[in-house]
Design an enzyme around this catalytic site. Sequence first.
Site, PDB file in Angstrom:
ATOM      1  CG  HIS A  53       8.723  -5.919  -3.967  1.00 28.92           C
ATOM      2  ND1 HIS A  53       7.856  -6.645  -3.628  1.00 28.92           N
ATOM      3  CD2 HIS A  53       8.309  -4.738  -3.600  1.00 28.92           C
ATOM      4  CE1 HIS A  53       6.919  -6.295  -2.807  1.00 28.92           C
ATOM      5  NE2 HIS A  53       7.162  -5.005  -2.883  1.00 28.92           N
ATOM      6  NE  ARG A 104       6.390  -7.131   1.565  1.00 24.85           N
ATOM      7  CZ  ARG A 104       5.044  -6.669   1.172  1.00 24.85           C
ATOM      8  NH1 ARG A 104       4.408  -7.466   0.289  1.00 24.85           N
ATOM      9  NH2 ARG A 104       4.668  -5.459   1.591  1.00 24.85           N
ATOM     10  CB  SER A 140       2.790   1.112  -4.349  1.00 18.13           C
ATOM     11  OG  SER A 140       3.333   0.621  -5.535  1.00 18.13           O
ATOM     12  CB  CYS A 141       7.199  -0.205  -2.296  1.00 23.37           C
ATOM     13  SG  CYS A 141       6.059  -1.849  -2.419  1.00 23.37           S
ATOM     14  CG  ASN A 142       6.470  -3.608  -6.522  1.00 24.39           C
ATOM     15  OD1 ASN A 142       7.744  -3.712  -6.531  1.00 24.39           O
ATOM     16  ND2 ASN A 142       5.604  -4.416  -5.984  1.00 24.39           N
ATOM     17  N   GLY A 175       2.144  -1.318 -13.671  1.00 20.88           N
ATOM     18  CA  GLY A 175       2.536  -0.569 -14.825  1.00 20.88           C
ATOM     19  C   GLY A 175       1.621   0.642 -14.961  1.00 20.88           C
ATOM     20  CB  ILE A 235       4.800   3.343   5.554  1.00 21.43           C
ATOM     21  CG1 ILE A 235       4.874   2.083   4.369  1.00 21.43           C
ATOM     22  CG2 ILE A 235       5.219   4.543   4.843  1.00 21.43           C
ATOM     23  CD1 ILE A 235       6.048   1.631   3.768  1.00 21.43           C
ATOM     24  N   GLY A 280      -1.460   2.716  -1.088  1.00 20.24           N
ATOM     25  CA  GLY A 280      -2.455   1.838  -0.968  1.00 20.24           C
ATOM     26  C   GLY A 280      -3.885   2.555  -1.508  1.00 20.24           C
TER      27      GLY A 280
HETATM   28  N1  LIG Z   1       4.436  -2.302   3.624  1.00 21.21           N
HETATM   29  C1  LIG Z   1       4.915  -1.676   2.592  1.00 21.21           C
HETATM   30  O1  LIG Z   1       5.789  -2.486   2.254  1.00 21.21           O
HETATM   31  C2  LIG Z   1       4.481  -0.657   1.871  1.00 21.21           C
HETATM   32  C3  LIG Z   1       5.270  -0.044   0.761  1.00 21.21           C
HETATM   33  C4  LIG Z   1       4.812   1.067   0.289  1.00 21.21           C
HETATM   34  C5  LIG Z   1       3.605   1.718   0.482  1.00 21.21           C
HETATM   35  N2  LIG Z   1       2.839   0.762   1.570  1.00 21.21           N
HETATM   36  C6  LIG Z   1       1.538   1.655   1.735  1.00 21.21           C
HETATM   37  O2  LIG Z   1       1.567   2.275   2.784  1.00 21.21           O
HETATM   38  C7  LIG Z   1       0.193   2.539   3.627  1.00 21.21           C
HETATM   39  C8  LIG Z   1       0.305   1.908   4.878  1.00 21.21           C
HETATM   40  O3  LIG Z   1       0.937   0.654   4.834  1.00 21.21           O
HETATM   41  P1  LIG Z   1       1.850  -0.291   5.896  1.00 21.21           P
HETATM   42  O4  LIG Z   1       2.262  -1.494   5.450  1.00 21.21           O
HETATM   43  O5  LIG Z   1       2.611   0.696   6.837  1.00 21.21           O
HETATM   44  O6  LIG Z   1       0.541  -0.759   7.017  1.00 21.21           O
HETATM   45  P2  LIG Z   1       0.717  -1.495   8.489  1.00 21.21           P
HETATM   46  O7  LIG Z   1      -0.573  -2.063   8.723  1.00 21.21           O
HETATM   47  O8  LIG Z   1       2.025  -2.020   8.615  1.00 21.21           O
HETATM   48  O9  LIG Z   1       0.579   0.018   9.559  1.00 21.21           O
HETATM   49  C9  LIG Z   1      -0.807   0.566   9.563  1.00 21.21           C
HETATM   50  C10 LIG Z   1      -0.906   1.224  10.852  1.00 21.21           C
HETATM   51  O10 LIG Z   1      -1.843   2.022  10.964  1.00 21.21           O
HETATM   52  C11 LIG Z   1      -2.614   1.773  12.167  1.00 21.21           C
HETATM   53  N3  LIG Z   1      -4.138   1.675  11.965  1.00 21.21           N
HETATM   54  C12 LIG Z   1      -5.221   0.826  11.442  1.00 21.21           C
HETATM   55  N4  LIG Z   1      -6.304   1.249  11.566  1.00 21.21           N
HETATM   56  C13 LIG Z   1      -6.246   2.835  11.822  1.00 21.21           C
HETATM   57  C14 LIG Z   1      -7.059   3.742  11.846  1.00 21.21           C
HETATM   58  N5  LIG Z   1      -8.438   3.812  11.367  1.00 21.21           N
HETATM   59  N6  LIG Z   1      -6.516   5.216  12.241  1.00 21.21           N
HETATM   60  C15 LIG Z   1      -5.285   5.192  12.436  1.00 21.21           C
HETATM   61  N7  LIG Z   1      -4.409   4.058  12.379  1.00 21.21           N
HETATM   62  C16 LIG Z   1      -4.928   2.924  12.139  1.00 21.21           C
HETATM   63  C17 LIG Z   1      -2.249   0.024  12.361  1.00 21.21           C
HETATM   64  O11 LIG Z   1      -2.589  -0.043  14.051  1.00 21.21           O
HETATM   65  C18 LIG Z   1      -1.018   0.204  12.105  1.00 21.21           C
HETATM   66  O12 LIG Z   1      -0.241   0.711  12.955  1.00 21.21           O
HETATM   67  C19 LIG Z   1      -0.436   1.636   2.699  1.00 21.21           C
HETATM   68  O13 LIG Z   1      -1.253   2.521   2.063  1.00 21.21           O
HETATM   69  C20 LIG Z   1       0.293   0.696   1.963  1.00 21.21           C
HETATM   70  O14 LIG Z   1      -0.225   0.356   0.765  1.00 21.21           O
HETATM   71  C21 LIG Z   1       3.181   0.036   2.227  1.00 21.21           C
END
Ligand SMILES: NC(=O)c1ccc[n+]([C@@H]2O[C@H](COP(=O)([O-])OP(=O)(O)OC[C@H]3O[C@@H](n4cnc5c(N)ncnc54)[C@H](O)[C@@H]3O)[C@@H](O)[C@H]2O)c1
Length: 351
Positions: free
Chosen positions: A221, A169, A140-142, A196, A13, A111
Amino acid sequence: MSIRVAVNGYGVIGKRVADAVRAMPDMELVGVADVATDWRIRTATGLGIAVYAATDSAGDTMREAGVPVAGTLTDLLGQTDVVVDTTPKKVAAANLPLYEAAGVKVVLQGGESHATTGHSFVAQANYASAVGRDMTRVVSCNTTSIVRVLGALQDGGLLARARGVLIRRATDPGESHRGGIMNTVAPEASIPSHQGPDAKTVLPGLDVVTIAAKASHTQTHNHFWTLQLTRPASREEVLGALRAAPRIAFIRMADGLTALNTTVELMRDLGRPRGDMWEVALWEDVLSVEGDEAYLTYQVYNEAIVVPETIDAIRALSGTVTDGATSIAMTDEVLGMRQEFLPVPLGARER
Ligand SMILES: NC(=O)c1ccc[n+]([C@@H]2O[C@H](COP(=O)([O-])OP(=O)(O)OC[C@H]3O[C@@H](n4cnc5c(N)ncnc54)[C@H](O)[C@@H]3O)[C@@H](O)[C@H]2O)c1
């Protein structure tokens, strides 16, 4: 004056948010922070983005690995109006004291819990209530897709009750060498699944229940909904309410868009960055209405859908744009979002 933005966590993200911020005429990306040392963060350096160390120990390991580190997270926050925290689940909440001490506004991601910020955000539904706040959480995305679609029907006065099944997914494509399931579908252990109830943090009046399962693919998804309408309605009325919402695109089986992978391929062919789809893609020619019930299915590109919402959340918190529709239009125009992906949809004719 531009809104000065920092992104903490340059992952799935975070890297997309960073690119979107750089594209906005009213925003400036001051830099990104992370703890990684490999190609993922070195890509940012190659793109000319200033990289900061998110923790003291990360600063040492990043320097040892040859990552040019511009400073500490505190240094970054000192030059920032709004920080977007896109670190993994639960890391972000622990960063709040640091952000508060620096006096910056904060956008968290799905998250984290609603209670962490006391406000959950989807631009089309509740932009106004985020204006000027210190922090919010982009859901979140969903959940974002649920609020966009069900919110549109609610705004049209058509939605009484919604019951949905979500096929998720297994993992993101860039993580599929580490885990994920293969050749199976894994139902979630409890009903309702969390999406929900989560949608109700944005739209408290929704009557919604979700059931979810994880499947063995990596991209996007798929949601299936049975909707109780407030009254008997025509298919055109339901479509009209959905068309009135800004971030729903219409796709058609008749155009050959018959499965999740076909839409993913279309996004690549459209030349979208990383093949991203920021819109909810709703199958127009699958949508059916029988009296006062409607049935529909749509696709959620989980890696990208929250990016435009995050851009709007930055504007809302900073208070530079107080009208949600104005911010949405600005974001969508710069990103190139649309309601139709094909110039002349073959399937646009009535069924
Ligand atoms: N992946 C998805 O499809 C998606 C969709 C919507 C929302 N989200 C939400 O977005 C947020 C991020 O998810 P993501 O999938 O991008 O995660 P990710 O694991 O792809 O990326 C997280 C990044 O943070 C870094 N990181 C880890 N610990 C850290 C710290 N202490 N300080 C700074 N950086 C740190 C990691 O190296 C990584 O580059 C979460 O809350 C997740 O629930 C994810």
